[in-house]
Design a protein around this motif. Sequence first.
Motif, PDB file in Angstrom:
ATOM      1  N   VAL A 173       0.853  -1.194   0.000  1.00  0.00           N
ATOM      2  CA  VAL A 173       0.000   0.000   0.000  1.00  0.00           C
ATOM      3  C   VAL A 173       0.885   1.239   0.000  1.00  0.00           C
ATOM      4  CG1 VAL A 173      -1.759   1.290   1.275  1.00  0.00           C
ATOM      5  CG2 VAL A 173      -1.842  -1.220   1.195  1.00  0.00           C
ATOM      6  N   GLN A 174       0.562   2.174  -0.870  1.00  0.00           N
ATOM      7  CA  GLN A 174       1.347   3.401  -0.972  1.00  0.00           C
ATOM      8  C   GLN A 174       0.418   4.603  -1.095  1.00  0.00           C
ATOM      9  OE1 GLN A 174       4.049   3.420  -4.288  1.00  0.00           O
ATOM     10  NE2 GLN A 174       5.089   5.245  -3.603  1.00  0.00           N
ATOM     11  N   ARG A 175       0.772   5.690  -0.435  1.00  0.00           N
ATOM     12  CA  ARG A 175       0.039   6.954  -0.536  1.00  0.00           C
ATOM     13  C   ARG A 175       0.882   7.914  -1.361  1.00  0.00           C
ATOM     14  NH1 ARG A 175       0.682  11.817   1.234  1.00  0.00           N
ATOM     15  NH2 ARG A 175      -1.055  13.194   1.703  1.00  0.00           N
ATOM     16  N   LEU A 176       0.290   8.426  -2.449  1.00  0.00           N
ATOM     17  CA  LEU A 176       0.972   9.390  -3.299  1.00  0.00           C
ATOM     18  C   LEU A 176       0.426  10.787  -3.009  1.00  0.00           C
ATOM     19  CD1 LEU A 176       0.776   7.460  -6.705  1.00  0.00           C
ATOM     20  CD2 LEU A 176       2.662   7.479  -5.073  1.00  0.00           C
ATOM     21  N   SER A 177       1.306  11.735  -2.854  1.00  0.00           N
ATOM     22  CA  SER A 177       0.883  13.119  -2.641  1.00  0.00           C
ATOM     23  C   SER A 177       0.367  13.678  -3.967  1.00  0.00           C
ATOM     24  CB  SER A 177       2.051  13.956  -2.136  1.00  0.00           C
ATOM     25  OG  SER A 177       2.997  14.123  -3.182  1.00  0.00           O
ATOM     26  N   PRO A 178      -0.369  14.786  -3.935  1.00  0.00           N
ATOM     27  CA  PRO A 178      -0.803  15.404  -5.190  1.00  0.00           C
ATOM     28  C   PRO A 178       0.358  15.701  -6.141  1.00  0.00           C
ATOM     29  CG  PRO A 178      -2.070  16.301  -3.384  1.00  0.00           C
ATOM     30  CD  PRO A 178      -0.990  15.438  -2.768  1.00  0.00           C
ATOM     31  N   GLY A 179       1.495  16.112  -5.602  1.00  0.00           N
ATOM     32  CA  GLY A 179       2.648  16.384  -6.445  1.00  0.00           C
ATOM     33  C   GLY A 179       3.181  15.145  -7.140  1.00  0.00           C
ATOM     34  N   GLU A 180       3.029  13.987  -6.510  1.00  0.00           N
ATOM     35  CA  GLU A 180       3.510  12.736  -7.096  1.00  0.00           C
ATOM     36  C   GLU A 180       2.549  12.159  -8.130  1.00  0.00           C
ATOM     37  OE1 GLU A 180       5.993  10.584  -3.584  1.00  0.00           O
ATOM     38  OE2 GLU A 180       3.873  10.978  -3.159  1.00  0.00           O
ATOM     39  N   GLY A 182      -0.316  13.922  -9.581  1.00  0.00           N
ATOM     40  CA  GLY A 182      -0.976  14.858 -10.488  1.00  0.00           C
ATOM     41  C   GLY A 182      -2.447  15.032 -10.191  1.00  0.00           C
ATOM     42  N   HIS A 183      -2.964  14.351  -9.178  1.00  0.00           N
ATOM     43  CA  HIS A 183      -4.362  14.488  -8.759  1.00  0.00           C
ATOM     44  C   HIS A 183      -4.409  15.509  -7.624  1.00  0.00           C
ATOM     45  CE1 HIS A 183      -8.335  13.470  -7.239  1.00  0.00           C
ATOM     46  NE2 HIS A 183      -8.528  12.776  -8.333  1.00  0.00           N
ATOM     47  N   PRO A 184      -5.470  16.311  -7.518  1.00  0.00           N
ATOM     48  CA  PRO A 184      -5.516  17.317  -6.449  1.00  0.00           C
ATOM     49  C   PRO A 184      -5.630  16.731  -5.042  1.00  0.00           C
ATOM     50  CG  PRO A 184      -7.511  17.395  -7.800  1.00  0.00           C
ATOM     51  CD  PRO A 184      -6.587  16.436  -8.464  1.00  0.00           C
ATOM     52  N   LEU A 185      -6.004  15.453  -4.916  1.00  0.00           N
ATOM     53  CA  LEU A 185      -6.115  14.791  -3.616  1.00  0.00           C
ATOM     54  C   LEU A 185      -5.018  13.731  -3.490  1.00  0.00           C
ATOM     55  CD1 LEU A 185      -9.962  14.072  -3.524  1.00  0.00           C
ATOM     56  CD2 LEU A 185      -8.737  15.943  -2.395  1.00  0.00           C
ATOM     57  N   PRO A 186      -4.703  13.326  -2.269  1.00  0.00           N
ATOM     58  CA  PRO A 186      -3.802  12.179  -2.127  1.00  0.00           C
ATOM     59  C   PRO A 186      -4.410  10.949  -2.814  1.00  0.00           C
ATOM     60  CG  PRO A 186      -4.046  13.318  -0.044  1.00  0.00           C
ATOM     61  CD  PRO A 186      -5.060  13.905  -0.973  1.00  0.00           C
ATOM     62  N   VAL A 187      -3.559  10.139  -3.428  1.00  0.00           N
ATOM     63  CA  VAL A 187      -3.996   8.935  -4.136  1.00  0.00           C
ATOM     64  C   VAL A 187      -3.360   7.728  -3.460  1.00  0.00           C
ATOM     65  CG1 VAL A 187      -3.894   7.651  -6.312  1.00  0.00           C
ATOM     66  CG2 VAL A 187      -4.369  10.109  -6.335  1.00  0.00           C
ATOM     67  N   TRP A 188      -4.190   6.752  -3.130  1.00  0.00           N
ATOM     68  CA  TRP A 188      -3.724   5.513  -2.520  1.00  0.00           C
ATOM     69  C   TRP A 188      -3.672   4.429  -3.592  1.00  0.00           C
ATOM     70  CZ3 TRP A 188      -2.432   4.826   2.654  1.00  0.00           C
ATOM     71  CH2 TRP A 188      -2.647   5.941   3.465  1.00  0.00           C
ATOM     72  N   VAL A 189      -2.586   3.658  -3.585  1.00  0.00           N
ATOM     73  CA  VAL A 189      -2.423   2.540  -4.506  1.00  0.00           C
ATOM     74  C   VAL A 189      -2.190   1.301  -3.657  1.00  0.00           C
ATOM     75  CG1 VAL A 189      -1.074   1.571  -6.408  1.00  0.00           C
ATOM     76  CG2 VAL A 189      -1.391   4.053  -6.233  1.00  0.00           C
ATOM     77  N   ALA A 190      -3.021   0.269  -3.839  1.00  0.00           N
ATOM     78  CA  ALA A 190      -2.896  -0.974  -3.078  1.00  0.00           C
ATOM     79  C   ALA A 190      -2.876  -2.140  -4.060  1.00  0.00           C
ATOM     80  CB  ALA A 190      -4.053  -1.111  -2.104  1.00  0.00           C
TER      81      ALA A 190
END
Length: 194
Positions: A173-180, A182-190
Amino acid sequence: MTAGQDYVPGQGEPDDVLVEVARAVLGPGEHRVIDLIDISRQPYGRVVDVVRASDDLVPRLAHENALGQAFLLARKCLRPGGLLVAAVPELDRLSRLRPITAPPKVLGRGESRQVTVQLWDWSNDGESYELEVVQLERALGAWQIASSVATRHRVLTPEQMAEQFAIAGFGAVQRLSPGESGHPLPVWVAVAPA
């Protein structure tokens, strides 16, 4: 994108950042993508590469006590190594301030402008809020309400999100910041287990 529709790079919804994040992880090629809301409404019988959940879906499912079940269904319909990609607002710090609105979003120009406004009504404990989304559009020189939808959401911390993924059996599981992302919200990838 409709349920189970194959996503082909360069076709479909090019501004779908969640699908682009999944493609960056999975690599180029065709990827079968489905929305989490589609499998939450009724079980989905096909194996897919990506389950996506946009913006306010995860907090709404959390408020309805349906998030755990939705994540389990997502894991079951994903192929081994498939991805659940979710954009989730992090309002745990904001709940102390309890803002009542976000900046409006304006699309178009002149008479074809549309304005979307979010109105927030916080619970007394700050752990949930009602979100009303009102869309205005120009008609005959005046603003009119085109649509209005209200839903209730639970405030989720990053720790609660990580716990929900773990309970559902996801790994890496990884949390990507908006800067990482390109989405305005944090994005989680599992990642679905092998």
